[in-house]
Enzyme design. Structure first.
Site, PDB file in Angstrom:
ATOM      1  N   ASP A  74       0.863  -1.171   0.000  1.00 53.88           N
ATOM      2  CA  ASP A  74       0.000   0.000   0.000  1.00 53.88           C
ATOM      3  C   ASP A  74       0.907   1.230   0.000  1.00 53.88           C
ATOM      4  O   ASP A  74       2.130   1.132   0.161  1.00 53.88           O
ATOM      5  CB  ASP A  74      -0.993   0.000   1.166  1.00 53.88           C
ATOM      6  CG  ASP A  74      -2.212   0.862   0.835  1.00 53.88           C
ATOM      7  OD1 ASP A  74      -2.115   1.703  -0.087  1.00 53.88           O
ATOM      8  OD2 ASP A  74      -3.262   0.715   1.482  1.00 53.88           O
TER       9      ASP A  74
HETATM   10  C1  BGC Z   1      -4.946   3.322  -0.221  1.00 52.53           C
HETATM   11  C2  BGC Z   1      -5.108   2.258  -1.281  1.00 52.53           C
HETATM   12  C3  BGC Z   1      -4.894   2.858  -2.637  1.00 52.53           C
HETATM   13  C4  BGC Z   1      -3.536   3.494  -2.667  1.00 52.53           C
HETATM   14  C5  BGC Z   1      -3.174   4.063  -4.024  1.00 52.53           C
HETATM   15  C6  BGC Z   1      -3.674   4.130  -0.398  1.00 52.53           C
HETATM   16  O1  BGC Z   1      -3.647   5.241   0.425  1.00 52.53           O
HETATM   17  O2  BGC Z   1      -4.941   2.698   1.049  1.00 52.53           O
HETATM   18  O3  BGC Z   1      -6.376   1.675  -1.164  1.00 52.53           O
HETATM   19  O4  BGC Z   1      -5.046   1.879  -3.613  1.00 52.53           O
HETATM   20  O5  BGC Z   1      -3.499   4.538  -1.733  1.00 52.53           O
HETATM   21  O6  BGC Z   1      -1.926   4.608  -4.016  1.00 52.53           O
END
Ligand code: BGC
Length: 767
Positions: A290
């Protein structure tokens, strides 16, 4: 565990089109031709070039403050494997050109984006989509999203979020399918199939990403990013199944979660990333962290510096570093010092390259550019689909009477309608969180749609905002009360701010209507006019007071670009609501986490009146609250229609089944059926739900578990018999030896309209 076969059966039975039924899971990830091409390429790559494939930039194009202002140069030198947040065929092609034409080995990039509930055409939020209980519809919506996104160069979406969510305080509940692993698995499959299509190398297919692996939805106290401590059984029984379903459906990628699971940050967790995902499930796709979560292993406390963060993550099985900037900085030196074997980097690079080949990017790296500039136009067919999806996602929670008939649908003689509330005309909020390339300017609000309907029908619309979503000022109340007094019926559009109070980093400690909307509701209710409360939110709110004081409640979630037309058609009865809750609706926040498939405990409160405080020891020493009932205000699986459905007693094909036979080759299942009748005077759709409870097993199992569902359309007076197969998938569980098996047991089976009602029957599972 439920198999893919079962899920596909569910999807098919839910009314899937032939087009969708014809598709096999999208797995070309074990293609020997691709493996050969990957091996050949890998053999030509330097260590740095291999590491580059594990580097994903998120903020490259965001201008000042970006850590990668030289991202173009880095791309030309082959230092980056993938990007997100760069959209539009012209922009993606320009960057792709640098990768393909300038970098030494001409390896294409993948462009990713959070396409969560539509790309250009924004559909209802995922929690609403799940409320349709219609995987075929979800699959089609995802397919449309893929068509739109790929036309702008996006070949990878960070969706579906398949986290089971049982605590409404957690803002990200809006991004998933709710509290149940069975429904969550069916939805996970639908998303993956919709995005990835029949073949990943179809230019209109987009790589899916099942996230966040794993347990993120159980963040303690509903606080985002918080830690999770849970038993392996709960993990396997509740939180893993939707991921497993997504993997079996062929998802090409998985995203690790922010949370620590049992003390180990998910991004560097060898048990989940390697043991479960790779060894047990044989997942061949890639795992991406993530946002920044490789670096976050430092504040988590398992790494003192970036070097250790990178080492622990790659050794745990994490392939791609999303904007953590740790792999790019430290992997080369870790390999040179012998702290990380080069084979680990090879493996991560192999997984990324495998996906790039599977997507056909080496052969077709570019996206055809449209003639015009700017955002693509909305497709009228997609808009219409968005309206249908919204109509099917609304959940009618209450429909009381006024003037001798049900308040909804609105009666023909309703002439003056008061429309009150901060969500009645808020275009941006209708889109919900994660809007991709959606545009508030495309939204038709409830106010706009009602206005045109009433102009046609000759009625009068009195609109008063009343208050803001988050306000303490009550100077708009008088106008709202005045409008209510002049009306035949009041529509109140209340709820949450869709960005600030919903999705990531949007946990709430209170679940009431925000600001002073509750006070506004009470002031308007004091007029004595019939009130239809329309709730816009990304989670269940506390509607205790409303349930006792307003005439009707429609849970609308965040319905997307066609919010207004879908609502107006529902309010006027052009369509009947058919959505059902996929999350239990609490009376008070203190009940959270709240879910229907709880364990019974040794002191269940059966037969005790929980609506009043205990009066003696007999009433007190139970698993109960002394100040509130245990039950939710509205249970999982619940939702009303404008018609009524009657359930007739169950029929079982046998009174016993043998655990051995179920697990053996012959797998003789049981058939459970019931007849459902539309007892009303108009057509309607009903979600018929199958639940099972097992007793006498080696571990305690839930009081009920969803094991099947079917959405029926029934004309007035029409009856249909619904049959479910109950076999190994429905009866197996993780037993005391952590084996997924069927044990001898006493079983109760229900077929009904919700988790709290239904016809039941018993059968025995013998040895
Ligand atoms: C979220 C994810 C997302 C990602 C994209 C994060 O902050 O938790 O769900 O896909 O950002 O960069």
């Amino acid at each position: 565990m439920r198999s893919l076969r079962l899920l596909l059966q569910v999807v098919a039975l839910a009314g899937l089109s032939l087009f969708l039924e014809a598709q096999a899971p999208t797995t070309h990830l074990d293609d020997p031709v691709i493996e050969q091409r990957v091996s050949k390429l890998l053999s030509q790559m330097t260590l740095e070039e291999k590491i580059a494939q594990t580097v994903h930039y998120a903020d490259s194009s965001t201008g000042p403050g970006s850590p990668h202002t030289d991202y173009r140069e880095q791309t030309a030198q082959g230092h980056v494997g993938s990007f997100e947040n760069i959209t539009g065929a012209t922009a993606t092609n320009a960057l792709q050109k640098l990768a393909v034409e300038k970098s030494r080995l001409h390896i294409p990039l993948i462009f990713a984006l959070d396409v969560i509930h539509g790309y250009r055409t924004i559909f209802p939020v995922p929690l609403a989509m799940a409320s349709t209980w219609d995987p075929a519809l979800v699959e089609q919506a995802s397919h449309i999203a893929a068509q739109e996104a790929t036309s702008e160069g996006i070949r990878w979406t960070f969706s579906p979020m398949v986290d089971i969510a049982r605590d409404a305080r957690w803002g990200r509940m809006v991004e998933g399918a709710g509290e149940d692993p069975y429904l969550g698995s069916a939805m996970a499959v639908a998303y993956v199939r919709g995005y990835q299509g029949a073949r990943l190398d179809d230019p209109q297919s987009m790589l899916a990403c099942a996230k966040h692996f794993v347990g993120y939805g159980a963040s303690e106290a509903g606080r985002d990013y918080n830690s999770v401590d849970m038993s392996e059984r709960a993990l396997r029984q509740v939180y893993l199944p939707p991921f497993k379903a997504a993997v079996e459906a062929g998802t090409g990628s998985v995203m690790s979660a922010f949370n620590a699971l049992n003390g180990v940050p998910s991004t560097a967790n060898p048990f989940t990333l390697t043991h479960i995902l790779r060894e047990e499930w044989k997942f061949e796709g890639l795992v991406i962290s993530d946002y920044g979560s490789v670096a976050e292993t430092i504040p988590h406390g398992i790494a003192l510096d970036g070097r250790v963060a990178a080492r622990k993550s790659i050794l745990a099985g994490l392939d791609v570093d999303l904007e953590g900037n740790m792999y790019s900085r430290y992997l080369a030196e870790l390999v040179r010092s012998g702290d990380v074997p080069e084979a680990a980097v090879d493996q991560a690079a192999r997984r990324v390259l495998r996906i790039k080949f599977a997507l056909g990017l080496f052969d077709h790296p570019y996206t055809p550019e449209p003639a015009g500039t700017g955002k693509p136009e909305l497709d009228p067919a997609h808009i219409e689909f968005a309206r249908t999806a919204a109509e099917r996602s609304f959940v009618l929670l209450k429909n009381g009477e006024a003037g001798g008939h049900a308040v909804l649908p609105l009666a023909r003689d309703v002439h003056t309608v008061a429309l009150i509330g901060p969500l009645a005309d808020s275009a941006a909020d209708m889109l919900g969180p994660w809007r991709a390339r959606g545009d508030a300017a495309d939204v038709v609000t409830l106010r706009a749609a009602l206005n045109s309907r009433m102009q046609q029908a000759g009625g009068q619309l009195l609109y008063a905002k009343g208050t803001e979503i988050l306000s303490t000022e009550d100077n708009g109340f008088a106008e709202a009360v005045d409008a209510a007094k002049k009306s035949d019926v009041v529509l109140m559009a209340l709820g949450e701010d869709s960005l600030w109070m919903s999705a990531e980093a949007a946990s709430r400690a209170h679940l009431g209507l925000p600001g002073n909307q509750q006070q506004l509701l009470e002031a308007v209710a004091a007029t004595g006019k019939p009130i239809v409360l329309i709730v816009f939110s990304g989670r269940p709110l506390e509607l205790n007071w409303a349930a006792g004081h307003v005439s009707a409640i429609l849970q609308a979630w965040f319905p997307g670009v066609q919010a207004g037309p879908a609502l107006v058609r529902t309010l006027y009865g052009d369509v009947s609501p058919s959505g059902k809750l996929t999350v239990s609706m609490p009376r008070y926040v203190g009940q959270e986490p709240l879910y229907y498939d709880e364990l019974n405990t040794g002191r269940p409160a059966d037969g005790i009146d929980l609506t009043r405080p205990p009066r003696n020891d007999k009433e007190k020493y139970h698993s109960r609250y002394v100040d509130e009932p245990n039950a939710p205000l509205f249970p999982f699986g619940y939702g009303l229609s404008y018609t009524k459905f009657t359930y007739f007693p169950l029929e079982l094909s046998a009174s016993q089944v043998s655990a051995g036979a179920l697990s053996g080759r012959s797998q003789q299942p049981l058939h459970v059926s019931a007849t459902v009748r539309n007892a009303g005077s108009r057509a309607g759709e009903e979600v018929v739900e199958l639940y099972i409870r097992l007793r006498g097993t080696s571990v305690a199992l839930p009081v009920k578990q969803l094991e099947g569902f079917r959405k029926l359309t029934l004309g007035p007076g029409e009856s249909k018999r619904v049959e479910f197969t109950v076999g190994r998938d429905e009866l197996s569980f993780w037993n005391i030896d952590m084996q997924n098996t069927v044990e001898p047991a006493h079983a109760t089976v229900w077929i009904g309209p919700s988790s709290a009602e239904g016809q039941s029957a018993e059968f025995i599972i013998t040895k």
